[in-house]
Scaffold this motif. Structure first.
Motif, PDB file in Angstrom:
ATOM      1  N   LEU A 146      55.213  85.971  -2.349  1.00  0.00           N
ATOM      2  CA  LEU A 146      55.279  84.885  -1.237  1.00  0.00           C
ATOM      3  C   LEU A 146      54.103  84.123  -1.214  1.00  0.00           C
ATOM      4  N   GLY A 147      53.079  85.106  -1.204  1.00  0.00           N
ATOM      5  CA  GLY A 147      51.645  84.795  -0.801  1.00  0.00           C
ATOM      6  C   GLY A 147      51.235  83.437  -1.408  1.00  0.00           C
ATOM      7  N   ILE A 148      51.718  83.094  -2.942  1.00  0.00           N
ATOM      8  CA  ILE A 148      51.325  81.908  -3.432  1.00  0.00           C
ATOM      9  C   ILE A 148      51.835  80.521  -2.774  1.00  0.00           C
ATOM     10  N   LEU A 149      52.927  80.931  -2.177  1.00  0.00           N
ATOM     11  CA  LEU A 149      53.820  79.624  -1.836  1.00  0.00           C
ATOM     12  C   LEU A 149      53.539  79.468  -0.120  1.00  0.00           C
ATOM     13  N   ILE A 150      53.282  80.401   0.529  1.00  0.00           N
ATOM     14  CA  ILE A 150      53.414  80.188   2.188  1.00  0.00           C
ATOM     15  C   ILE A 150      51.970  79.878   2.372  1.00  0.00           C
ATOM     16  N   PRO A 151      51.606  78.713   3.004  1.00  0.00           N
ATOM     17  CA  PRO A 151      50.343  78.372   3.568  1.00  0.00           C
ATOM     18  C   PRO A 151      49.728  79.685   4.214  1.00  0.00           C
ATOM     19  N   PRO A 152      48.398  79.859   4.483  1.00  0.00           N
ATOM     20  CA  PRO A 152      47.209  79.326   3.498  1.00  0.00           C
ATOM     21  C   PRO A 152      47.224  80.028   2.038  1.00  0.00           C
ATOM     22  N   SER A 153      47.777  79.414   1.073  1.00  0.00           N
ATOM     23  CA  SER A 153      47.763  79.887  -0.045  1.00  0.00           C
ATOM     24  C   SER A 153      46.540  79.417  -1.020  1.00  0.00           C
ATOM     25  N   ILE A 154      45.897  80.511  -1.727  1.00  0.00           N
ATOM     26  CA  ILE A 154      44.521  80.227  -2.435  1.00  0.00           C
ATOM     27  C   ILE A 154      44.851  79.117  -3.736  1.00  0.00           C
ATOM     28  N   ASN A 155      46.121  79.593  -4.294  1.00  0.00           N
ATOM     29  CA  ASN A 155      46.689  78.877  -5.354  1.00  0.00           C
ATOM     30  C   ASN A 155      46.712  77.366  -5.306  1.00  0.00           C
ATOM     31  N   LEU A 156      47.151  77.134  -4.008  1.00  0.00           N
ATOM     32  CA  LEU A 156      47.690  75.616  -3.498  1.00  0.00           C
ATOM     33  C   LEU A 156      46.260  75.004  -3.357  1.00  0.00           C
ATOM     34  N   ILE A 157      45.192  75.727  -3.019  1.00  0.00           N
ATOM     35  CA  ILE A 157      43.794  75.060  -2.903  1.00  0.00           C
ATOM     36  C   ILE A 157      43.392  74.668  -4.427  1.00  0.00           C
ATOM     37  N   ILE A 158      43.471  75.700  -5.406  1.00  0.00           N
ATOM     38  CA  ILE A 158      42.940  75.492  -6.614  1.00  0.00           C
ATOM     39  C   ILE A 158      43.704  74.121  -7.276  1.00  0.00           C
ATOM     40  N   TYR A 159      45.166  74.252  -6.983  1.00  0.00           N
ATOM     41  CA  TYR A 159      45.865  73.181  -7.353  1.00  0.00           C
ATOM     42  C   TYR A 159      45.474  71.784  -6.886  1.00  0.00           C
ATOM     43  N   GLY A 160      45.064  71.854  -5.772  1.00  0.00           N
ATOM     44  CA  GLY A 160      44.539  70.643  -5.099  1.00  0.00           C
ATOM     45  C   GLY A 160      43.360  70.115  -5.562  1.00  0.00           C
ATOM     46  N   LEU A 161      42.440  71.016  -6.003  1.00  0.00           N
ATOM     47  CA  LEU A 161      41.187  70.635  -6.522  1.00  0.00           C
ATOM     48  C   LEU A 161      41.291  70.193  -7.998  1.00  0.00           C
ATOM     49  N   LEU A 162      42.071  70.845  -8.515  1.00  0.00           N
ATOM     50  CA  LEU A 162      42.178  70.296 -10.045  1.00  0.00           C
ATOM     51  C   LEU A 162      42.979  69.170 -10.245  1.00  0.00           C
ATOM     52  N   THR A 163      43.917  68.993  -9.146  1.00  0.00           N
ATOM     53  CA  THR A 163      44.710  67.535  -9.340  1.00  0.00           C
ATOM     54  C   THR A 163      44.498  66.481  -8.413  1.00  0.00           C
ATOM     55  N   ASP A 164      43.293  66.828  -7.741  1.00  0.00           N
ATOM     56  CA  ASP A 164      42.997  65.694  -6.689  1.00  0.00           C
ATOM     57  C   ASP A 164      44.358  65.361  -5.741  1.00  0.00           C
ATOM     58  N   THR A 165      44.861  66.334  -5.215  1.00  0.00           N
ATOM     59  CA  THR A 165      45.826  66.518  -4.355  1.00  0.00           C
ATOM     60  C   THR A 165      45.403  67.074  -3.022  1.00  0.00           C
ATOM     61  N   SER A 166      45.731  66.449  -1.748  1.00  0.00           N
ATOM     62  CA  SER A 166      45.198  66.654  -0.571  1.00  0.00           C
ATOM     63  C   SER A 166      45.886  68.225  -0.015  1.00  0.00           C
ATOM     64  N   VAL A 167      45.168  69.187   0.027  1.00  0.00           N
ATOM     65  CA  VAL A 167      45.257  70.482   0.485  1.00  0.00           C
ATOM     66  C   VAL A 167      46.109  70.539   1.730  1.00  0.00           C
ATOM     67  N   PRO A 168      45.969  69.789   2.815  1.00  0.00           N
ATOM     68  CA  PRO A 168      46.529  69.824   3.913  1.00  0.00           C
ATOM     69  C   PRO A 168      47.915  69.535   3.769  1.00  0.00           C
ATOM     70  N   GLU A 169      48.335  68.431   2.690  1.00  0.00           N
ATOM     71  CA  GLU A 169      49.515  67.989   2.551  1.00  0.00           C
ATOM     72  C   GLU A 169      50.342  69.159   1.642  1.00  0.00           C
ATOM     73  N   LEU A 170      49.567  69.718   0.819  1.00  0.00           N
ATOM     74  CA  LEU A 170      50.152  70.755   0.150  1.00  0.00           C
ATOM     75  C   LEU A 170      50.732  71.827   1.094  1.00  0.00           C
ATOM     76  N   TYR A 171      49.778  72.194   1.958  1.00  0.00           N
ATOM     77  CA  TYR A 171      50.108  73.433   2.974  1.00  0.00           C
ATOM     78  C   TYR A 171      51.320  72.811   3.808  1.00  0.00           C
ATOM     79  N   LEU A 172      51.371  71.817   4.234  1.00  0.00           N
ATOM     80  CA  LEU A 172      52.511  71.382   5.025  1.00  0.00           C
ATOM     81  C   LEU A 172      53.865  71.388   4.093  1.00  0.00           C
ATOM     82  N   ALA A 173      53.774  71.040   2.795  1.00  0.00           N
ATOM     83  CA  ALA A 173      54.829  70.834   1.882  1.00  0.00           C
ATOM     84  C   ALA A 173      55.227  72.551   1.640  1.00  0.00           C
TER      85      ALA A 173
END
Lengths: 188, 427
Positions: free
Chosen positions: B146-173
């Motif tokens: 579950l740690g990958i999905l539930i914020p604060p996930s490190i994988n979401l940060i990496i995804y955000g960086l690689l794809t230019d997506t907002s990390v706070p939005e990803l965390y909310l999502a």
């Protein structure tokens, strides 16, 4: 061989100290950023440059910790085929992987060296309010990589020595893929 | 060129070359064979820029946060608290496993550490309370993902960086899908235990007094979660700043518990830096490789190939999901994320899907990869703590939870708003 093993012990001890230094830098950075956030929220004032300094601390800490990560076999490797191989093939794959890892880090360090030389020669400064002379953080950053390459080179020599003597156990202990038990031991 | 790149990557990975070296060397070789420009010379700049990138500082901070909590003994008390609150459900402690994993995951970055920590505390209870061992093991392996999905996930940060997506939005999502997935896991346990009563062992009935007494074990992790995620959602802090706040809060908490000692700090630092150095080297190599592949037009070639198949967007998405599920059986999650996200995400966006939504879907797919044999690290971690019995038990026990994950993927496809509702509310 005995000399290389002694050298490795020395490197291990030194790399551990570099790791403590790196962690301390990050914890200090965390304090600085926390104060920045609180001051900004309460008084509406921003400390210029806490993010920039944190960035340098981060870059430096990554590279200073590389050697320790290599010695402690932390590099992720896929063992789907590896685990079905006889010991001698595994040992060769271990050394081969280490050579590719070290040469890659070496290439980054080599290009980083030119970056550092440029910063030094032209006195490059960050385009930020702090105008940090980039050569200072870049020197430590480069040193970390160079030390990691040195560490890897010693490991490769030990590995080649082990290969000549047919000492698969030694190669596995120094640079093989850790078992799950070892991984749990390390992570908890 | 695309085939050439794939073949080389496959070769390097099969030879068990470290992932960082595989990606880095692939970049160097592609540049050497396919480019007239000396693209590879950029690696010095790329390494310097990204290794000092403020957004990425969140990674060591979150790892350190998890390490501090782990080593200050907070986890065990948290598990006991979960037992008091969730133990009455059909399936008893298995719900505590999932709940504790979710809560620990919400504060720590490593799924290995999550599964190992909760597993160590929980496993002795199997015999004591007569649970079905396979299902019990499944809850730990699945909960640990579950740690990958539930914020604060490190994988979401990496995804955000690689794809230019907002990390706070990803965390909310990620928040609602994370809760729903934990809920689906618990539902799986309840259904299984209603179907076979004897699987559920003896439930733990506790009085309200017990529940209230257990709160001191539960509140600290919840408090840290509130500090980290709350400060991001409230707009006070960026993800990196929030991570730094979390680290300071964890240090304060450890000091309060009198477990903040120099040896404890040293061990936390050692664990943090080793993981950080390893992850960051891979990230730097992946960014370099993406730079090369982008400059060579490989990314575009792949997108054109997919378009030429003439599938509808939904068919393409199903194809991508199938691709990830198969790949996930053989590849480790972080490497999978780093090698595929920059190539696949542009295609997905071109098809009209939302990058934030896809990020969440991708996280569920990565979670699946953590528990699908033969290469599902969580299976081996749980087996590793168990020390006896066959790995087969865990593979059988995990199956219902794999289906729960497929259900989650289906839900995300049918109701994209499950992920997008919260971010749309705020942005």
């Amino acid at each position: 061989m005995a000399f290389l093993e002694r050298l490795l012990k020395g490197i291990d001890g030194f790399s551990l100290r570099l790791v403590w230094l790196s962690g301390t830098l990050l914890i200090l950075a965390a304090f600085m950023v926390t104060i920045d956030v609180i001051v900004r929220k309460l008084f509406g004032v921003t400390m210029a440059g806490s993010d920039e300094i944190t960035g340098y601390a981060f870059g430096i800490s990554i590279m200073l910790s590389l050697s320790y990560a290599i010695i402690h076999r932390s590099n992720i490797r896929i063992d789907a085929a590896y685990q079905h191989m006889p010991k001698i093939v595994r040992a060769i794959l271990d050394i081969f992987g280490m050579i590719l890892l070290v040469t890659f880090i070496g290439f980054v360090a080599y290009r980083g060296w030119f970056l550092l030389l440029d910063s030094y020669e032209y006195g490059s400064r960050a385009i930020t309010p702090l105008r940090t002379p980039l050569a200072i953080p870049q020197t430590i950053w480069f040193f970390g990589m160079a030390f990691a390459v040195f560490t890897g080179a010693v490991l490769i020599l030990i590995g080649l020595g082990g290969l000549l003597k047919g000492d698969w156990k030694l190669i596995n202990e120094r640079m093989g893929i850790p078992t799950v038990d070892e991984q749990i031991e390390d992570e908890t | 060129m695309l085939a050439h790149a794939l073949l080389m990557l496959l070769g390097l990975i099969v030879l068990s070359v470290p992932i960082a070296a595989s990606l880095g060397w692939l970049g160097l070789l592609m540049s050497y064979f396919h480019s007239i420009m000396p693209l590879h010379l950029a690696i010095g700049d790329i390494a310097w820029q990204n290794s000092t990138e403020f957004l990425l500082v969140a990674i060591p901070m979150f790892i350190l946060l998890g390490e501090l909590l782990l080593r200050s003994g907070i986890t065990e008390r948290m598990y006991n608290g979960m037992v008091q609150w969730l133990g009455w459900l059909p399936g008893g402690l298995m719900h505590s496993n999932i709940g504790a994993c979710a809560l620990f995951a919400a504060t720590s970055g490593s799924s290995v550490a999550t599964a190992a920590t909760i597993g160590t505390v929980a496993l002795p209870e199997v015999e004591k309370r007569g649970y079905n061992e396979r299902l019990f093991l499944g809850t730990i392996a699945a909960g640990g993902t579950l740690g990958i999905l539930i914020p604060p996930s490190i994988n979401l940060i990496i995804y955000g960086l690689l794809t230019d997506t907002s990390v706070p939005e990803l965390y909310l999502a990620g928040f609602i899908p994370g809760m729903v997935l934990a809920g689906l896991f618990m539902l799986t346990v309840i259904v299984a235990c209603i179907y076979r009563r004897e699987w559920g062992g003896r439930a733990n009935h506790s009085s309200w007094q017990d529940k209230i007494d257990s709160l001191p074990g539960l509140l600290p992790p919840l408090g840290i979660f509130a500090v980290v995620v709350g400060s991001i959602y409230a707009g006070i802090a960026t993800p990196t700043e929030a991570a730094a706040l979390g680290v300071i809060a964890a240090i304060g908490l450890a000091a309060w518990n009198r477990s903040l000692t120099i040896p404890m700090l040293k061990r936390a630092i050692e664990g943090t830096m080793r993981t950080t150095a390893m992850i960051m080297l891979i990230i730097l190599a992946a960014i370099f490789l993406n730079f090369i592949l982008g400059a060579l037009g490989v990314t575009q070639a792949l997108a054109e190939f997919i378009t030429s198949l003439g599938l509808t967007p939904m068919q393409t998405m199903l194809l991508i999901i199938g691709f990830y599920i198969v790949l996930g059986c053989f590849m480790e999650t972080l490497s999978m994320l780093l090698t595929t996200a920059p190539l696949i995400t542009p295609i997905v966006i071109a098809l009209g899907f939302d990058p934030v939504w896809f990020g969440i879907l991708l996280m569920v797919l990565l979670e699946t990869a953590l528990i699908t044999p033969p290469i599902g690290i969580n299976l081996y971690v749980v087996q590793g703590i168990r020390k006896s019995g066959s790995l087969n038990d865990i593979m059988v026990g995990i199956l219902p939870f794999v289906f729960a994950m497929f259900a989650m993927i289906g839900l995300l496809l049918v109701f994209p708003n499950m992920a997008l509702w919260l971010p749309n509310l705020f942005y």
